[in-house]
Every structure is written in structure tokens, then in C-alpha cells.
Scaffold this active site. Sequence first.
Site, PDB file in Angstrom:
ATOM      1  N   GLU B  45      35.608  30.274  43.784  1.00  0.00           N
ATOM      2  CA  GLU B  45      36.832  30.532  44.527  1.00  0.00           C
ATOM      3  C   GLU B  45      36.599  31.649  45.545  1.00  0.00           C
ATOM      4  O   GLU B  45      36.172  32.737  45.165  1.00  0.00           O
ATOM      5  CB  GLU B  45      37.961  30.907  43.552  1.00  0.00           C
ATOM      6  CG  GLU B  45      38.302  29.760  42.612  1.00  0.00           C
ATOM      7  CD  GLU B  45      39.013  30.195  41.327  1.00  0.00           C
ATOM      8  OE1 GLU B  45      39.548  31.313  41.269  1.00  0.00           O
ATOM      9  OE2 GLU B  45      39.021  29.385  40.381  1.00  0.00           O
ATOM     10  N   GLU B  76      38.745  26.661  37.061  1.00  0.00           N
ATOM     11  CA  GLU B  76      37.544  27.181  36.404  1.00  0.00           C
ATOM     12  C   GLU B  76      36.925  26.099  35.528  1.00  0.00           C
ATOM     13  O   GLU B  76      35.704  26.033  35.373  1.00  0.00           O
ATOM     14  CB  GLU B  76      37.883  28.424  35.587  1.00  0.00           C
ATOM     15  CG  GLU B  76      38.309  29.618  36.445  1.00  0.00           C
ATOM     16  CD  GLU B  76      39.709  29.504  37.039  1.00  0.00           C
ATOM     17  OE1 GLU B  76      40.481  28.632  36.587  1.00  0.00           O
ATOM     18  OE2 GLU B  76      40.029  30.276  37.960  1.00  0.00           O
ATOM     19  N   GLN B  98      36.004  34.134  39.478  1.00  0.00           N
ATOM     20  CA  GLN B  98      36.480  35.291  40.245  1.00  0.00           C
ATOM     21  C   GLN B  98      36.687  36.555  39.400  1.00  0.00           C
ATOM     22  O   GLN B  98      36.378  37.655  39.834  1.00  0.00           O
ATOM     23  CB  GLN B  98      37.755  34.917  40.976  1.00  0.00           C
ATOM     24  CG  GLN B  98      38.103  35.831  42.112  1.00  0.00           C
ATOM     25  CD  GLN B  98      39.155  35.212  43.009  1.00  0.00           C
ATOM     26  OE1 GLN B  98      40.342  35.281  42.726  1.00  0.00           O
ATOM     27  NE2 GLN B  98      38.713  34.561  44.070  1.00  0.00           N
ATOM     28  N   PHE B  99      37.220  36.390  38.213  1.00  0.00           N
ATOM     29  CA  PHE B  99      37.337  37.478  37.240  1.00  0.00           C
ATOM     30  C   PHE B  99      37.030  36.878  35.866  1.00  0.00           C
ATOM     31  O   PHE B  99      37.455  35.759  35.580  1.00  0.00           O
ATOM     32  CB  PHE B  99      38.763  38.054  37.198  1.00  0.00           C
ATOM     33  CG  PHE B  99      39.118  38.892  38.396  1.00  0.00           C
ATOM     34  CD1 PHE B  99      38.953  40.275  38.364  1.00  0.00           C
ATOM     35  CD2 PHE B  99      39.620  38.306  39.543  1.00  0.00           C
ATOM     36  CE1 PHE B  99      39.287  41.056  39.470  1.00  0.00           C
ATOM     37  CE2 PHE B  99      39.953  39.086  40.653  1.00  0.00           C
ATOM     38  CZ  PHE B  99      39.797  40.457  40.612  1.00  0.00           C
ATOM     39  N   ALA B 100      36.365  37.640  35.006  1.00  0.00           N
ATOM     40  CA  ALA B 100      36.045  37.121  33.673  1.00  0.00           C
ATOM     41  C   ALA B 100      37.320  36.712  32.935  1.00  0.00           C
ATOM     42  O   ALA B 100      37.305  35.796  32.115  1.00  0.00           O
ATOM     43  CB  ALA B 100      35.294  38.172  32.863  1.00  0.00           C
ATOM     44  N   TYR B 102      39.521  35.002  33.947  1.00  0.00           N
ATOM     45  CA  TYR B 102      39.932  33.649  34.336  1.00  0.00           C
ATOM     46  C   TYR B 102      38.903  32.602  33.931  1.00  0.00           C
ATOM     47  O   TYR B 102      38.937  31.464  34.402  1.00  0.00           O
ATOM     48  CB  TYR B 102      40.196  33.588  35.843  1.00  0.00           C
ATOM     49  CG  TYR B 102      41.251  34.588  36.264  1.00  0.00           C
ATOM     50  CD1 TYR B 102      42.395  34.759  35.497  1.00  0.00           C
ATOM     51  CD2 TYR B 102      41.095  35.371  37.401  1.00  0.00           C
ATOM     52  CE1 TYR B 102      43.362  35.682  35.849  1.00  0.00           C
ATOM     53  CE2 TYR B 102      42.067  36.292  37.757  1.00  0.00           C
ATOM     54  CZ  TYR B 102      43.189  36.449  36.979  1.00  0.00           C
ATOM     55  OH  TYR B 102      44.144  37.361  37.334  1.00  0.00           O
ATOM     56  N   PRO B 105      39.863  28.844  31.194  1.00  0.00           N
ATOM     57  CA  PRO B 105      40.045  27.400  31.417  1.00  0.00           C
ATOM     58  C   PRO B 105      38.719  26.632  31.431  1.00  0.00           C
ATOM     59  O   PRO B 105      38.709  25.417  31.268  1.00  0.00           O
ATOM     60  CB  PRO B 105      40.737  27.326  32.789  1.00  0.00           C
ATOM     61  CG  PRO B 105      41.380  28.658  32.961  1.00  0.00           C
ATOM     62  CD  PRO B 105      40.469  29.638  32.264  1.00  0.00           C
ATOM     63  N   HIS B 145      42.832  41.524  34.811  1.00  0.00           N
ATOM     64  CA  HIS B 145      41.687  41.837  35.684  1.00  0.00           C
ATOM     65  C   HIS B 145      40.826  42.910  35.031  1.00  0.00           C
ATOM     66  O   HIS B 145      40.204  43.718  35.711  1.00  0.00           O
ATOM     67  CB  HIS B 145      42.149  42.339  37.054  1.00  0.00           C
ATOM     68  CG  HIS B 145      43.030  41.398  37.794  1.00  0.00           C
ATOM     69  ND1 HIS B 145      44.391  41.398  37.665  1.00  0.00           N
ATOM     70  CD2 HIS B 145      42.742  40.394  38.652  1.00  0.00           C
ATOM     71  CE1 HIS B 145      44.909  40.452  38.434  1.00  0.00           C
ATOM     72  NE2 HIS B 145      43.935  39.821  39.037  1.00  0.00           N
TER      73      HIS B 145
END
Lengths: 433, 353
Positions: B45, B76, B98-100, B102, B105, B145
Amino acid sequence: MAEGPNSARGTGSNKPGLSLHVPEPKFRPGDAVDFGHVDIGAPGQLSRPDETCHPRELHEHAYGLVRVLGDDDRAHGPWDPKLDADTLRTMLANMALTRAFDERMFRGQRQGKTSFYMKCTGEEATSISAAMALAADDMVFPSYRQQGILIARGYPLIEMINQIYSNKGDKLKGRQLPIMYSSREKSFFTISGNLATQTPQAVGWAMASAIRGDSRIAATWVGEGSTAEGDFHSACTFATVYNAPVILNVVNNQWAISSFSGFAGSERTTFAARALGYGLAGLRVDGNDALACYAAERWAANRARANAGPTLIEFFTYRAEGHSTSDDPSGYRSAQERSEWPLGDPVNRLKNHLIALGEWDEDRQAEMDREAAERVRATTKEAEANGILGHGLHHPFRTMFEDVFEELPWHLKEQAEQAIKERQIKWPGSLDQ
Amino acid sequence: MSLAQTDCKPAATGAQGRRINMIEAINEALEIMLARDPDVIVMGEDVGYFGGVFRCTAGLQEKFGKSRVFDTPISECGIVAVAVGMGAYGLRPVPEIQFADYIYPGLDQLISEAARLRYRSAGEFIAPMTVRSPFGGGIFGGQTHSQSPEAIFTHVAGLKTVIPATPHDAKGLLIAAIEDNDPVIFFEPKRIYNGPFNGYYDRPAQAWKNHPDSAVPEGYYKIPLGQARKVTEGEALTVLAYGTMVHVAEAVCREKSVDAEILDLRTLVPLDIAAIEASVEKTGRCLIVHEATRTSGFGAELSALVTERCFYHLEAPVERVTGFDTPYPHSLEWAYFPGPVRIGEALDKILQD
Ligand SMILES: Cc1ncc(C[n+]2csc(CCOP(=O)(O)OP(=O)(O)O)c2C)c(N)n1
């Protein structure tokens, strides 16, 4: 060789080589913008089918654009919700207040009063008009960009600012990132930072309402970018299977941080058209036209309340500002897009409509904007008395351990004692409050 | 006591003068691998034109083209799944989440699929992907985040988990991870992207350029997965840490003049058990520090291993300093973070007799 990727490519056949398509937006920084390729139809052009119609009757509505307000600032066609002037003024006031609120909170973040903020500039109608078309106790499952719903439902601004400042007045106890509100009282579900999770949850709430023979419906909002998540597709499937009394609002503001809507699949179809494949009603709506937003949401609410099933609404709009305070859109899109957007600005369009009706004027607008700014300013001062982020006026340390479970297990009790002890080591003599 | 880091530096560090931060180091590793190996694909992303929300992929699309470096839909699950498919074809994808926070999924595709392809096909199919993702807190990112979910992945048979703590290691480890034929979870401690945060949040932030491990050689080099780094040599106790907490533990030991032997684990799976055993057998004491929640955290695994394998050398019970077992709070971030006070107390306890 079983180890290592097999790099065999070019099998020696004489078939043409394939190539990968990677979407690319029309305009990048510095480009002159011409949205001539965007087909916006004409106001009043589309029919307004009965709310109980079969989804297959909505082909044009899923690919076209439901519009009411014309360039002449008048309402056109069967989707005109025929709202009285007081309601329109309330709608305008909510939109103006939301805009003033966004301006102030954004500035507050820049001044170091909090860590983060997100505006909804240009998209106010997609939350405010839509919320006004629902009953006050219909349950909403928003994303992070629907502050307009809380404002339309009369949620106190001070509660919103306390949350944004993460201060001791924050009824969410400073736990959540700014703007991740929650208000059970306003039938507003707690916002998640994880995209699209709320969409199937709204379907579940609607199923529960149906199981209980209730009359309330559910509505959810999700960005177009987030429709790529599996959760959104679960929402569509469950909604159609159980004919759930739910409205799935997709806010297509063209951008998902730096990715344009093509990365959610808009290059060859619309988001509303997804509905048809699932067997949901689908409407594609001018999201900058407050009357069209209201009318579409009301249509879908009537449908759901009549047990006639779910609707997916695509609000076609434009994210006029950056994604958030952490984003600088000048790095990936043309600055001209905002002014060239063919569907204008929702606040101006509604204001001009009221003026055209003889129910409003520029002086009253200026006065209203002034009052909104003043109200936000005064409430901000009031909230600052409860503290701003990082200045010590937060909830007691022990609250960090509450609500993980209904009751505190032994290990969290021990950890709470540890946290309080650490506080006393760092600030000797301080009490945990 | 010996706190001279240069004593323990890997031989690969030879560059003079050039100082880069962790973002630049990661970017360099990706660039080198894209250039060396046409099978390498970078996607995620906002990673393409924009170059990633943390800029780790800046400039790569321009250099290698849109079919090597590209944006993805916000899914994800889809990102990991297409990486499995690309791996089956023979590519070597390096997806970014983009961030752990996330990554969840994508868990089914990681746990049930990527991690087991080799096993269930008896080596016919493999998933040689490296999933990069910023993780950890300290940036007022709130609960979505800030998380450190490494233990979820170390618990999965078939996944490797790598966490660099310096620009030098980030580059060498990422290159090794990309070349590795097994799926690797590569967590980047975002709090130290720009500087070696030492946990004293009320003191001025440091930049990488003043830290010796920002001297990063140009060009290709690897740091083998499964090798810990000795940050400081010491006699009083062994400190096991990774990511941001390496710097925090080091700063606290320095402030308290504790003669600690600090091991930066760098790779959690496979773990450098020999380095851990050698150190604990020498010092007789072991403190484990991680930012992640405590219960079933990776510290529990480390504590069990040290107790099982070094029991007769231990002079004090193994201690763990961790985040609390709550979601990561926003306003009380520094009360949550396992900072100098919590580490200091644990040091006092473990060294008391
Ligand atoms: C599961 C998950 N993945 C990624 C993110 C990071 N992220 C936050 S907002 C965003 C873009 C969302 O865009 P869109 O759905 O179009 O909504 P908009 O911001 O335009 O309102 C991304 C990728 C996230 N919050 N959750």
C-alpha cells in the site's frame, strides 16, 4: 532444483508475451487537470424506482450518478427530497460547523496539542446529509472520516475535543488515537483503526435487529480504498444472504492516502456496480450534492425498514485535503484537482441553493461561519482546561488496565501496581490521579 | 566495564564517513536486490509512486519500473496471498504491510499457506517472500500503530522472524532475508527509523549520524539470519533484547554503570541459542527486554530456554521486562512503554546479591 525460486520464464513458445497492468492516475504533481473524462450525467436525469424494487432495476443507478442540485442551484427531478428550508439550514449549519471544527483541530495538531487529526473537507454531505436521513437511533458503524455524523446528531463538541486531546475529560480515557470516537448514546459505534472491519459488523447489528423484530436499521461508512479488504466482501455477502436491514455507504473520495481509486478497482467499473453482482441494491450518488446524499440515504433506509433488503451507496466525492496530519498530498497528486473537481464543493452548493430559494443570503452565511468558528474556539478553550496531549492531565495510570477484561485478573493487578510504582519512582510524591 | 561498541562490530562495517538512517538502509537493500535479482518484486500500500508512508521504497518505482515496484489494493490478505502465488511462479516478492498492526487480515495466508507450502508439497513449492512491516510504539500512534506482534509469528512453524536494531543490520539482514528461500517476517522498529531512541523520551531525540552503526557499507553485504550481535561485553549479567529495546537497555545500563553483556538477537527464529548460552553461562544472570505484551511474549520462550539450558549457571531467577498486557494506550504511552524506570528496577532486582 527444488531449492530456490524457479526462474524459468520465456518457455520458448511463440505466443505473445504477457504484460502486467498497473493502474496510474490521470494527474500527478504539476500536471494541468482536466476532469473532462469524468461522466457526471445531469441532475434530475435518473428515475427514482420504488424502494422495494429488484436490484436488477438499478443498473443505470449503479453506473450513472444520482444528482439533484443543478448548476442553476435548483433542485431537479424525482430524487429531490423536498426538504423544508429549516431542515436545509440545519444541514448547512452542521456542514459549516464540521468545517470550522476540522480547521481548528487541524491547527491544534500543528500547534502540538495532540498527535493526529483527519479532516473530512469536501465530504461533509456524505456523512451529515446521510445521517439526517436516518432515524436518530439507527445504528451507525463509521470509518474515521464521519465526524459529521456526530455533529449532525448533536454530540457535544467538548467530548470530541477531549477525545482529540486525549485528556482527563476524555470519556474514552485517553486510550484511542484522536478522532477514534465512540458514543453508544448517539448510536455511534466505536471507531477502529483497522480498515473495513466495521462493515460486516454493521450487517451483524442489522441481522440482530431483524432477529429481534426491532424497527431500527444499521448503516456503515467505508472509504473506497478499504473496499478492497475482505471484510467488505463479507459484509456484502452476509447482507445479501440475510437480506439484512443495512446500508453500506462507500465514500469514494478518489484517494486512499497516495493511491487513487484505480487501486480499489475503479478503472473498469463503479463501486455501486459491485452491489449488483452481490444482489444488493446499488446507487451511485453525487457526494457533493447534499440533497442527493439525503435522498439516496433515505431511499435506502426506507428499503431496509420495509424489510426489502440492503443497499450499497457509492458517494462520488473528492478528498479536498490531505489524508491526515501525517500526509502531504503534494507529493503524489496535482494541486489543481481540488479546484477542478467537476462536482464543486458541497457547502457552497447547498448555500447557493438556499440563496436561490430566497431562504438565505451571504450575510447570514458569514454570520453563521463566524458563529461556528467562535463556538469551536470557545469549546476548545474549555477542553484545554482538561489538558492537552502529553502535558500531564491524563487519566490515572490504573485506568490503563481497566476494560481489558470485565474484571482485573491477577496479572493485570500486578502490572497496575508496577505502573503506579514506576510513576512514584519517576515523580516522587505524586499520586496516581 | 566495557561499553565500547566498536569492539563487537561485525567485520562488514567498513565505510568511512558515510552515515545513513534505517530508512535509507532499507531502501538501499531493496535497491540492491532489485538490481541483482530480476525475480525480486516490491509491492504494498502506497509503496509505488509515493515510495511508502515511511519512505522506505522512495525512488524505487522510478528506477525499476511499475512491474517491479507497485502499489497494491488495501487488502493485506490479498498482498500476502498474491506473494504466495508469485513465489509459486518463481518470483521473490518483498511485500510491505504498512503497519504491523494491519498484518492480521493476512494471517491465514501467512500461517496456513506461506509457512507450510514447503512442508505440505515436500519442497515442490516454496514461499520465498520477505514481508516487511514497521512495528512497535513510541510515536503516539495509539493502539493500531504501535503493536509488537512478533510472538504471533515466532509461534508459527515455518516462518522466520527478523528484527534489526541499527541501519547497518537493517541492510545486511534485509538482503539475507530476501535471499532466504523461506518466508521471513521482517519487522522494522519504526521508533528508530530516524534515530536510536534510548527510552528517555523527555530528553532530546538523537539522530543516527552520531551512532557508529549508521556507518553502512555501500553495495551488497549480508548478515546471516540466526546470528545475534554482541552490543556490549560485560560480566554482571546478560541482557537479551531486539529492536528499539536494544538501545533502551544499553542506555539504562550505561546510566546505572551496570557491566552488562547486551545481546541484540536480530533473528528470533532461527535463534542464536549458542550466543545466549555462552553469555548466560559466563554472567550467571539474564534479563530479557521486549516492548510487546508480556503473556506468551517472545520473552517467555527466551526465559524457558535459558532456564532449561543454563539452569546450573544461574545465580538469580531470569527476569523479563515487557510491555503491559493491555492494548497500547495513546495518552499513557510512556507509562506503558518498558522504559528506563522499569528496566532499572529489574536490573536492581536481578543484581541484588
Ligand atoms: C487494515 C488496514 N490496513 C491499512 C491501514 C492504513 N491506512 C489507513 S487509512 C488508509 C487509506 C484508506 O483509504 P480509503 O478507504 O479510501 O478512505 P479515505 O481515507 O479516503 O477516507 C490506509 C491504507 C489501516 N488503517 N488498516
